[in-house]
Design a protein around this motif. Structure first.
Motif, PDB file in Angstrom:
ATOM      1  N   CYS A 124       0.839  -1.195   0.000  1.00 15.49           N
ATOM      2  CA  CYS A 124       0.000   0.000   0.000  1.00 15.49           C
ATOM      3  C   CYS A 124       0.874   1.246   0.000  1.00 15.49           C
ATOM      4  O   CYS A 124       2.093   1.178   0.183  1.00 15.49           O
ATOM      5  CB  CYS A 124      -0.972  -0.007   1.171  1.00 15.49           C
ATOM      6  SG  CYS A 124      -0.223  -0.227   2.782  1.00 15.49           S
ATOM      7  N   ILE A 125       0.221   2.383  -0.211  1.00  9.21           N
ATOM      8  CA  ILE A 125       0.925   3.662  -0.328  1.00  9.21           C
ATOM      9  C   ILE A 125       0.917   4.420   0.988  1.00  9.21           C
ATOM     10  O   ILE A 125       1.903   5.045   1.363  1.00  9.21           O
ATOM     11  CB  ILE A 125       0.275   4.514  -1.449  1.00  9.21           C
ATOM     12  CG1 ILE A 125       0.509   3.857  -2.821  1.00  9.21           C
ATOM     13  CG2 ILE A 125       0.803   5.946  -1.438  1.00  9.21           C
ATOM     14  CD1 ILE A 125      -0.270   4.497  -3.957  1.00  9.21           C
ATOM     15  N   ALA A 172       0.206   8.152   8.390  1.00 14.53           N
ATOM     16  CA  ALA A 172      -0.119   9.573   8.386  1.00 14.53           C
ATOM     17  C   ALA A 172      -1.221   9.900   9.388  1.00 14.53           C
ATOM     18  O   ALA A 172      -2.067   9.051   9.701  1.00 14.53           O
ATOM     19  CB  ALA A 172      -0.563   9.991   6.987  1.00 14.53           C
ATOM     20  N   VAL A 173      -1.200  11.131   9.857  1.00 15.22           N
ATOM     21  CA  VAL A 173      -2.283  11.618  10.707  1.00 15.22           C
ATOM     22  C   VAL A 173      -3.610  11.490   9.973  1.00 15.22           C
ATOM     23  O   VAL A 173      -4.608  11.010  10.503  1.00 15.22           O
ATOM     24  CB  VAL A 173      -2.023  13.088  11.112  1.00 15.22           C
ATOM     25  CG1 VAL A 173      -3.252  13.702  11.755  1.00 15.22           C
ATOM     26  CG2 VAL A 173      -0.829  13.173  12.051  1.00 15.22           C
ATOM     27  N   GLN A 174      -3.608  11.934   8.720  1.00 16.80           N
ATOM     28  CA  GLN A 174      -4.755  11.791   7.828  1.00 16.80           C
ATOM     29  C   GLN A 174      -4.234  11.413   6.452  1.00 16.80           C
ATOM     30  O   GLN A 174      -3.121  11.792   6.080  1.00 16.80           O
ATOM     31  CB  GLN A 174      -5.536  13.105   7.726  1.00 16.80           C
ATOM     32  CG  GLN A 174      -6.193  13.551   9.020  1.00 16.80           C
ATOM     33  CD  GLN A 174      -6.923  14.877   8.853  1.00 16.80           C
ATOM     34  OE1 GLN A 174      -6.499  15.736   8.082  1.00 16.80           O
ATOM     35  NE2 GLN A 174      -8.023  15.042   9.559  1.00 16.80           N
ATOM     36  N   ILE A 175      -5.061  10.721   5.686  1.00 15.45           N
ATOM     37  CA  ILE A 175      -4.643  10.424   4.318  1.00 15.45           C
ATOM     38  C   ILE A 175      -4.576  11.726   3.535  1.00 15.45           C
ATOM     39  O   ILE A 175      -5.233  12.712   3.864  1.00 15.45           O
ATOM     40  CB  ILE A 175      -5.574   9.400   3.627  1.00 15.45           C
ATOM     41  CG1 ILE A 175      -7.002   9.932   3.515  1.00 15.45           C
ATOM     42  CG2 ILE A 175      -5.541   8.075   4.355  1.00 15.45           C
ATOM     43  CD1 ILE A 175      -7.924   9.018   2.725  1.00 15.45           C
ATOM     44  N   PRO A 233       6.958   0.167   3.367  1.00 14.48           N
ATOM     45  CA  PRO A 233       7.996   0.870   4.121  1.00 14.48           C
ATOM     46  C   PRO A 233       7.347   1.943   4.986  1.00 14.48           C
ATOM     47  O   PRO A 233       6.308   2.504   4.621  1.00 14.48           O
ATOM     48  CB  PRO A 233       8.875   1.490   3.031  1.00 14.48           C
ATOM     49  CG  PRO A 233       8.555   0.730   1.781  1.00 14.48           C
ATOM     50  CD  PRO A 233       7.132   0.304   1.909  1.00 14.48           C
ATOM     51  N   SER A 234       7.943   2.255   6.114  1.00 12.90           N
ATOM     52  CA  SER A 234       7.349   3.220   7.036  1.00 12.90           C
ATOM     53  C   SER A 234       7.429   4.645   6.525  1.00 12.90           C
ATOM     54  O   SER A 234       6.684   5.518   6.980  1.00 12.90           O
ATOM     55  CB  SER A 234       8.044   3.136   8.400  1.00 12.90           C
ATOM     56  OG  SER A 234       9.408   3.520   8.270  1.00 12.90           O
ATOM     57  N   SER A 235       8.348   4.917   5.593  1.00 10.56           N
ATOM     58  CA  SER A 235       8.525   6.288   5.104  1.00 10.56           C
ATOM     59  C   SER A 235       8.961   6.269   3.651  1.00 10.56           C
ATOM     60  O   SER A 235       9.304   5.216   3.098  1.00 10.56           O
ATOM     61  CB  SER A 235       9.553   7.040   5.955  1.00 10.56           C
ATOM     62  OG  SER A 235      10.834   6.430   5.836  1.00 10.56           O
ATOM     63  N   LEU A 236       8.946   7.453   3.072  1.00 14.58           N
ATOM     64  CA  LEU A 236       9.304   7.609   1.661  1.00 14.58           C
ATOM     65  C   LEU A 236      10.172   8.851   1.525  1.00 14.58           C
ATOM     66  O   LEU A 236       9.850   9.906   2.083  1.00 14.58           O
ATOM     67  CB  LEU A 236       8.038   7.764   0.821  1.00 14.58           C
ATOM     68  CG  LEU A 236       8.204   8.174  -0.638  1.00 14.58           C
ATOM     69  CD1 LEU A 236       8.783   7.014  -1.449  1.00 14.58           C
ATOM     70  CD2 LEU A 236       6.865   8.603  -1.229  1.00 14.58           C
ATOM     71  N   VAL A 237      11.268   8.733   0.780  1.00 16.22           N
ATOM     72  CA  VAL A 237      12.091   9.899   0.468  1.00 16.22           C
ATOM     73  C   VAL A 237      11.649  10.442  -0.879  1.00 16.22           C
ATOM     74  O   VAL A 237      11.725   9.755  -1.900  1.00 16.22           O
ATOM     75  CB  VAL A 237      13.594   9.540   0.448  1.00 16.22           C
ATOM     76  CG1 VAL A 237      14.417  10.773   0.070  1.00 16.22           C
ATOM     77  CG2 VAL A 237      14.036   9.003   1.790  1.00 16.22           C
ATOM     78  N   LYS A 238      11.169  11.679  -0.893  1.00 19.52           N
ATOM     79  CA  LYS A 238      10.662  12.304  -2.110  1.00 19.52           C
ATOM     80  C   LYS A 238      11.814  12.774  -3.003  1.00 19.52           C
ATOM     81  O   LYS A 238      12.985  12.756  -2.611  1.00 19.52           O
ATOM     82  CB  LYS A 238       9.745  13.469  -1.737  1.00 19.52           C
ATOM     83  CG  LYS A 238       8.538  13.042  -0.918  1.00 19.52           C
ATOM     84  CD  LYS A 238       7.771  14.220  -0.362  1.00 19.52           C
ATOM     85  CE  LYS A 238       6.978  14.919  -1.435  1.00 19.52           C
ATOM     86  NZ  LYS A 238       6.093  15.970  -0.856  1.00 19.52           N
ATOM     87  N   THR A 262      13.281  15.210   0.838  1.00 21.54           N
ATOM     88  CA  THR A 262      12.574  15.201   2.119  1.00 21.54           C
ATOM     89  C   THR A 262      11.942  13.833   2.370  1.00 21.54           C
ATOM     90  O   THR A 262      11.496  13.164   1.447  1.00 21.54           O
ATOM     91  CB  THR A 262      11.475  16.285   2.159  1.00 21.54           C
ATOM     92  OG1 THR A 262      10.540  16.053   1.090  1.00 21.54           O
ATOM     93  CG2 THR A 262      12.068  17.673   2.013  1.00 21.54           C
ATOM     94  N   ARG A 263      11.927  13.459   3.637  1.00 22.83           N
ATOM     95  CA  ARG A 263      11.330  12.179   4.027  1.00 22.83           C
ATOM     96  C   ARG A 263       9.935  12.430   4.581  1.00 22.83           C
ATOM     97  O   ARG A 263       9.717  13.360   5.369  1.00 22.83           O
ATOM     98  CB  ARG A 263      12.196  11.484   5.077  1.00 22.83           C
ATOM     99  CG  ARG A 263      11.685  10.094   5.488  1.00 22.83           C
ATOM    100  CD  ARG A 263      12.551   9.485   6.575  1.00 22.83           C
ATOM    101  NE  ARG A 263      13.881   9.155   6.101  1.00 22.83           N
ATOM    102  CZ  ARG A 263      14.184   8.018   5.489  1.00 22.83           C
ATOM    103  NH1 ARG A 263      13.245   7.100   5.265  1.00 22.83           N
ATOM    104  NH2 ARG A 263      15.419   7.774   5.105  1.00 22.83           N
TER     105      ARG A 263
END
Length: 433
Positions: A311-312, A371-374, A356-361, A365-366
């Motif tokens: 998932c994203i 997320a708090v909200q989608i 993955p718990s995070s994404l580097v754009k 920036t990570r």
């Protein structure tokens, strides 16, 4: 008349076959690695003869040239699942996206999107005149059964897969012989993050479980950690080369399945030539249309069904986003919800969302994928009412049966450490304490 005589009567060049397509036709194309390249190339080459030909399919693995700006008046793509070659056309308005569960595409074609033409990619006929749909049975077979015109590319490289995977020469209208390689799926890159996610997912799998695996580095990583398991089974919309390795290692035997014992059941295949050679004439692999394989009621007949999908983004309530990035359509639902619901109905079943718990754009920036909200404009793919397990490289969060407060706490524990403080601030705002 013998089938051999019928075959010869229907033989023609790809260019001649393309001339049977008319302006305004809806053309349904065989799925993913089953794309008939010679037929699509001929159709694009004949583009000037068409106006408003609608091209309908799921994942496009080929060139997707009908999506190019210069063909905007000739073709319009109606995507059921976006891929790399079709994403730009939908984003810029040269194509459309139709939301639909994979299991429901055959009914969509029967009831809403009747195919005037089906472009098929088949194995050569056997001694009785039956060709196999090979790597793409899914919606391709149902489309062929109702299309006004069936144009088939016959390719000696297409494996002869078994199950409900056949069409007789007498049912074809145009036959084009084209010897070309079947599209192969490149191996996904498995890094340390994917390995950690794979190991966590594998910890939820027990001996005798029946698996559904998606596409990409995470499902491939899961397979790396299953080599000590015993008597696993497969009931999945697809599988790739990693499953072959586990079959050969004696890990996947399908012996303990409660449906189709002794067989891997799938609806399409994506992999290398090794996979295609393995499934050729192999009675331990059974392929069926997607409205059977992905039907949640059928999936649930497999006890201990474990579904693993990517998932994203996930919010603190457990809402899962898998097919859009904000308002931008990225892919499609595919079979994710089909298998989430089927696994939830299965006796002893589990559905797992892994990311993955995070994404580097691109700008460096990570961002947190928990997320708090989608993101504004994003579509919820799997609802908070269906979600079961969420897995990141930092662990497993079991959400089923938990309150919103406990869900949020569990998700924060597997979030990237850089974002846990920020997420906890929202937790306290929302729940106090």
């Amino acid at each position: 008349m013998s089938w051999q005589e019928l075959y010869q009567q229907k033989r023609m060049t790809a260019e001649q076959a393309a001339s049977h397509i008319k302006s305004g036709d809806r053309v349904v194309v065989a799925h993913a690695t089953g794309e008939p390249g010679a037929l699509i190339d001929a159709m694009v080459k004949n583009a000037k003869a068409y106006r408003n030909v609608e091209i309908v399919h799921m994942v496009a693995m080929g060139k997707g040239e009908y999506c190019l700006p210069e063909y905007a008046e000739n073709f319009r793509h109606n995507s059921l699942f976006l891929g790399a070659s079709t994403r730009d056309a939908i984003a810029k308005g040269r194509g459309d996206f139709t939301p639909v569960y994979f299991s429901q595409i055959p009914d969509l074609l029967r009831e809403e999107l009747h195919p005037n033409v089906a472009l098929l990619h088949l194995s050569p006929p056997d001694e009785h005149g039956y060709c196999s749909y090979g790597v793409s049975v899914d919606y391709t077979k149902p489309a062929a059964e109702i299309a006004d015109l069936r144009i088939a590319q016959i390719n000696p490289n297409m494996p002869r897969t078994l199950g409900d995977s056949f069409i007789h020469v007498s049912e074809l209208d145009c036959i084009v012989e084209a010897d070309e390689p079947i599209i192969e799926l490149g191996q996904a890159k498995i890094g340390e993050t994917e390995r950690a996610i794979g190991e966590h997912c594998a910890s939820l799998i027990q001996d005798g479980d029946c698996l559904q695996l998606g596409i990409g580095a995470i499902p491939d990583a899961v397979l790396l950690f299953l080599k000590e398991k015993k008597d696993l089974g497969i009931h999945s919309e697809m599988f790739s080369d990693g499953v072959v390795e586990l079959v050969e290692a004696g890990v996947i035997t399908n012996r303990r399945k409660t449906l189709h014992k002794g067989q891997c059941v799938v609806t399409f295949l994506m992999g290398s030539r090794r996979l295609y050679d393995y499934v050729n004439n192999n009675p331990s692999v059974a392929m069926y249309p997607v409205d059977y394989v992905n039907n949640p009621a059928v999936i649930a007949k497999n006890d201990n069904l474990v579904s693993i999908n990517s998932c994203i983004q996930v919010d603190l309530m457990g809402q899962v986003v898998s097919d859009s990035i904000g308002p931008r359509q990225f892919s499609g639902v595919g079979g994710q919800v089909d298998f989430v619901r089927g696994a939830n109905l299965s006796r002893g079943g589990k559905s797992i969302m892994a990311m993955p718990s995070s994404l580097v754009k691109k700008d460096g920036t990570r961002v947190s994928k928990i997320a708090v909200q989608i993101d504004a404009g994003a579509a919820v793919t799997t609802s908070r009412y269906d979600v079961n397990y969420i897995v990141t490289e930092f662990g497993v969060a079991k959400l089923k049966g938990k309150t919103l407060r406990d869900r949020a706490k569990a998700l924060i524990e597997i979030a990237h450490p850089d974002f846990r403080e920020e997420l906890m601030e929202e937790f306290h705002r929302r729940f106090g304490g």
